[in-house]
Design a protein around this motif. Structure first.
Motif, PDB file in Angstrom:
ATOM      1  N   MET A   1       0.828  -1.204   0.000  1.00 59.13           N
ATOM      2  CA  MET A   1       0.000   0.000   0.000  1.00 59.13           C
ATOM      3  C   MET A   1       0.864   1.256   0.000  1.00 59.13           C
ATOM      4  O   MET A   1       0.433   2.272  -0.522  1.00 59.13           O
ATOM      5  N   ASN A   2       1.992   1.126   0.629  1.00 57.78           N
ATOM      6  CA  ASN A   2       2.892   2.265   0.705  1.00 57.78           C
ATOM      7  C   ASN A   2       3.372   2.656  -0.694  1.00 57.78           C
ATOM      8  O   ASN A   2       3.499   3.838  -0.998  1.00 57.78           O
ATOM      9  N   PHE A   3       3.644   1.641  -1.539  1.00 63.59           N
ATOM     10  CA  PHE A   3       4.092   1.888  -2.915  1.00 63.59           C
ATOM     11  C   PHE A   3       3.021   2.631  -3.708  1.00 63.59           C
ATOM     12  O   PHE A   3       3.317   3.551  -4.467  1.00 63.59           O
ATOM     13  N   ILE A   4       1.761   2.238  -3.547  1.00 60.48           N
ATOM     14  CA  ILE A   4       0.654   2.874  -4.268  1.00 60.48           C
ATOM     15  C   ILE A   4       0.497   4.322  -3.840  1.00 60.48           C
ATOM     16  O   ILE A   4       0.274   5.203  -4.666  1.00 60.48           O
ATOM     17  N   LYS A   5       0.627   4.587  -2.553  1.00 62.41           N
ATOM     18  CA  LYS A   5       0.493   5.960  -2.057  1.00 62.41           C
ATOM     19  C   LYS A   5       1.608   6.841  -2.592  1.00 62.41           C
ATOM     20  O   LYS A   5       1.375   7.997  -2.928  1.00 62.41           O
ATOM     21  N   LYS A   6       2.824   6.311  -2.677  1.00 64.27           N
ATOM     22  CA  LYS A   6       3.954   7.112  -3.155  1.00 64.27           C
ATOM     23  C   LYS A   6       3.865   7.393  -4.658  1.00 64.27           C
ATOM     24  O   LYS A   6       4.298   8.436  -5.118  1.00 64.27           O
ATOM     25  N   ASN A   7       3.315   6.454  -5.450  1.00 64.43           N
ATOM     26  CA  ASN A   7       3.319   6.551  -6.916  1.00 64.43           C
ATOM     27  C   ASN A   7       1.911   6.671  -7.502  1.00 64.43           C
ATOM     28  O   ASN A   7       1.659   6.219  -8.612  1.00 64.43           O
ATOM     29  N   LYS A   8       0.988   7.294  -6.759  1.00 64.16           N
ATOM     30  CA  LYS A   8      -0.388   7.345  -7.249  1.00 64.16           C
ATOM     31  C   LYS A   8      -0.521   8.172  -8.529  1.00 64.16           C
ATOM     32  O   LYS A   8      -1.311   7.842  -9.401  1.00 64.16           O
ATOM     33  N   PHE A   9       0.264   9.232  -8.720  1.00 68.03           N
ATOM     34  CA  PHE A   9       0.186  10.019  -9.954  1.00 68.03           C
ATOM     35  C   PHE A   9       0.733   9.231 -11.143  1.00 68.03           C
ATOM     36  O   PHE A   9       0.199   9.319 -12.247  1.00 68.03           O
ATOM     37  N   THR A  10       1.753   8.457 -10.932  1.00 67.26           N
ATOM     38  CA  THR A  10       2.321   7.631 -12.001  1.00 67.26           C
ATOM     39  C   THR A  10       1.336   6.538 -12.408  1.00 67.26           C
ATOM     40  O   THR A  10       1.144   6.278 -13.602  1.00 67.26           O
ATOM     41  N   ILE A  11       0.711   5.919 -11.439  1.00 62.42           N
ATOM     42  CA  ILE A  11      -0.258   4.858 -11.713  1.00 62.42           C
ATOM     43  C   ILE A  11      -1.468   5.427 -12.458  1.00 62.42           C
ATOM     44  O   ILE A  11      -1.945   4.844 -13.433  1.00 62.42           O
ATOM     45  N   VAL A  12      -1.955   6.586 -12.042  1.00 61.03           N
ATOM     46  CA  VAL A  12      -3.086   7.222 -12.722  1.00 61.03           C
ATOM     47  C   VAL A  12      -2.688   7.603 -14.146  1.00 61.03           C
ATOM     48  O   VAL A  12      -3.468   7.415 -15.094  1.00 61.03           O
ATOM     49  N   ALA A  13      -1.482   8.105 -14.364  1.00 67.14           N
ATOM     50  CA  ALA A  13      -1.013   8.476 -15.693  1.00 67.14           C
ATOM     51  C   ALA A  13      -0.928   7.249 -16.596  1.00 67.14           C
ATOM     52  O   ALA A  13      -1.306   7.305 -17.774  1.00 67.14           O
ATOM     53  N   ILE A  14      -0.462   6.124 -16.084  1.00 68.73           N
ATOM     54  CA  ILE A  14      -0.372   4.892 -16.872  1.00 68.73           C
ATOM     55  C   ILE A  14      -1.766   4.399 -17.248  1.00 68.73           C
ATOM     56  O   ILE A  14      -2.007   3.993 -18.395  1.00 68.73           O
ATOM     57  N   ILE A  15      -2.699   4.452 -16.316  1.00 67.08           N
ATOM     58  CA  ILE A  15      -4.076   4.004 -16.582  1.00 67.08           C
ATOM     59  C   ILE A  15      -4.732   4.906 -17.634  1.00 67.08           C
ATOM     60  O   ILE A  15      -5.365   4.426 -18.572  1.00 67.08           O
ATOM     61  N   VAL A  16      -4.547   6.216 -17.504  1.00 70.84           N
ATOM     62  CA  VAL A  16      -5.100   7.154 -18.487  1.00 70.84           C
ATOM     63  C   VAL A  16      -4.466   6.914 -19.859  1.00 70.84           C
ATOM     64  O   VAL A  16      -5.158   6.918 -20.885  1.00 70.84           O
ATOM     65  N   PHE A  17      -3.167   6.690 -19.896  1.00 75.15           N
ATOM     66  CA  PHE A  17      -2.475   6.417 -21.145  1.00 75.15           C
ATOM     67  C   PHE A  17      -3.036   5.154 -21.813  1.00 75.15           C
ATOM     68  O   PHE A  17      -3.283   5.135 -23.018  1.00 75.15           O
ATOM     69  N   LEU A  18      -3.249   4.088 -21.057  1.00 69.26           N
ATOM     70  CA  LEU A  18      -3.799   2.841 -21.607  1.00 69.26           C
ATOM     71  C   LEU A  18      -5.214   3.050 -22.136  1.00 69.26           C
ATOM     72  O   LEU A  18      -5.574   2.499 -23.192  1.00 69.26           O
ATOM     73  N   ILE A  19      -6.016   3.833 -21.434  1.00 68.60           N
ATOM     74  CA  ILE A  19      -7.380   4.107 -21.900  1.00 68.60           C
ATOM     75  C   ILE A  19      -7.344   4.891 -23.204  1.00 68.60           C
ATOM     76  O   ILE A  19      -8.094   4.598 -24.145  1.00 68.60           O
ATOM     77  N   ILE A  20      -6.450   5.873 -23.309  1.00 66.01           N
ATOM     78  CA  ILE A  20      -6.329   6.661 -24.543  1.00 66.01           C
ATOM     79  C   ILE A  20      -5.877   5.783 -25.703  1.00 66.01           C
ATOM     80  O   ILE A  20      -6.403   5.884 -26.820  1.00 66.01           O
ATOM     81  N   VAL A  21      -4.941   4.886 -25.451  1.00 63.18           N
ATOM     82  CA  VAL A  21      -4.472   3.976 -26.510  1.00 63.18           C
ATOM     83  C   VAL A  21      -5.617   3.081 -26.977  1.00 63.18           C
ATOM     84  O   VAL A  21      -5.815   2.872 -28.183  1.00 63.18           O
ATOM     85  N   MET A  22      -6.399   2.546 -26.057  1.00 63.73           N
ATOM     86  CA  MET A  22      -7.530   1.697 -26.444  1.00 63.73           C
ATOM     87  C   MET A  22      -8.569   2.484 -27.232  1.00 63.73           C
ATOM     88  O   MET A  22      -9.139   1.974 -28.204  1.00 63.73           O
ATOM     89  N   LEU A  23      -8.827   3.727 -26.865  1.00 64.08           N
ATOM     90  CA  LEU A  23      -9.767   4.558 -27.605  1.00 64.08           C
ATOM     91  C   LEU A  23      -9.251   4.864 -29.014  1.00 64.08           C
ATOM     92  O   LEU A  23     -10.024   4.849 -29.975  1.00 64.08           O
ATOM     93  N   LEU A  24      -7.963   5.134 -29.133  1.00 62.47           N
ATOM     94  CA  LEU A  24      -7.387   5.388 -30.454  1.00 62.47           C
ATOM     95  C   LEU A  24      -7.468   4.157 -31.358  1.00 62.47           C
ATOM     96  O   LEU A  24      -7.723   4.281 -32.558  1.00 62.47           O
ATOM     97  N   VAL A  25      -7.279   2.994 -30.808  1.00 62.07           N
ATOM     98  CA  VAL A  25      -7.411   1.761 -31.588  1.00 62.07           C
ATOM     99  C   VAL A  25      -8.852   1.600 -32.057  1.00 62.07           C
ATOM    100  O   VAL A  25      -9.099   1.227 -33.221  1.00 62.07           O
ATOM    101  N   GLN A  26      -9.811   1.893 -31.214  1.00 64.27           N
ATOM    102  CA  GLN A  26     -11.215   1.800 -31.601  1.00 64.27           C
ATOM    103  C   GLN A  26     -11.553   2.808 -32.707  1.00 64.27           C
ATOM    104  O   GLN A  26     -12.262   2.478 -33.648  1.00 64.27           O
ATOM    105  N   VAL A  27     -11.042   4.017 -32.587  1.00 63.14           N
ATOM    106  CA  VAL A  27     -11.291   5.035 -33.607  1.00 63.14           C
ATOM    107  C   VAL A  27     -10.668   4.610 -34.932  1.00 63.14           C
ATOM    108  O   VAL A  27     -11.278   4.757 -35.995  1.00 63.14           O
ATOM    109  N   LYS A  28      -9.460   4.057 -34.907  1.00 59.47           N
ATOM    110  CA  LYS A  28      -8.814   3.565 -36.126  1.00 59.47           C
ATOM    111  C   LYS A  28      -9.650   2.457 -36.769  1.00 59.47           C
ATOM    112  O   LYS A  28      -9.837   2.427 -37.984  1.00 59.47           O
TER     113      LYS A  28
END
Length: 150
Positions: A1-28
């Motif tokens: 849990m300590n790791f998640i608290k320290k890197n919560k912005f990085t984890i959120v950025a990775i999740i947002v990036f993956l969602i954007i990639v999936m949306l771009l694939v759908q649009v293509k």
């Protein structure tokens, strides 16, 4: 849990990036649905059942040139179209040249006539006002359509 608290912005950025990639694939996929598919789609699905081999091409070519009106005949298959190029003698008339198209049809079976369109290019070695002439026969029709004013 300590790791998640320290890197919560990085984890959120990775999740947002993956969602954007999936949306771009759908649009293509929406804009380019058949990328990598065959050029003709499924129109050539049953071509193996009515395949025209080299022996049939040679027989058609010989049938066209046997009367002496035509000097040379070249046959090429492009998808569902049989393209025939004919060079006729200098003394050949337009009507006798148009009759050469029927010699192509004579050598085809009924199934081949129903499957393939036929396109005939007839020319003379010298450029005259009546030549070249082009004839086209749709697979659902019985007769050729010819260029006008020829």
């Amino acid at each position: 849990m300590n790791f998640i608290k320290k890197n919560k912005f990085t984890i959120v950025a990775i999740i947002v990036f993956l969602i954007i990639v999936m949306l771009l694939v759908q649009v293509k996929n929406i804009f380019f649905p058949s990328e990598g598919g065959a050029i003709y789609g499924n129109r050539l699905e049953n071509i193996d059942e009515v395949k025209i081999d080299n022996n049939k091409k040679q027989a058609i070519s010989k049938n066209i040139t046997k009367d002496g009106i035509a000097k040379k005949a070249t046959i090429r298959i492009s998808g569902r179209i049989i393209e025939v190029s004919v060079v006729v003698n200098e003394e050949a008339s337009v009507d006798s040249s148009k009759n050469l198209a029927n010699k192509v049809v004579e050598k085809l079976t009924d199934d081949e006539k129903k499957y393939y369109d036929i396109q005939v290019f007839i020319e003379k070695s010298n450029n005259t006002s009546n030549f070249p002439i082009i004839g086209y026969k749709h697979h659902g029709k019985d007769n050729f359509s010819w260029t006008k004013n020829r």
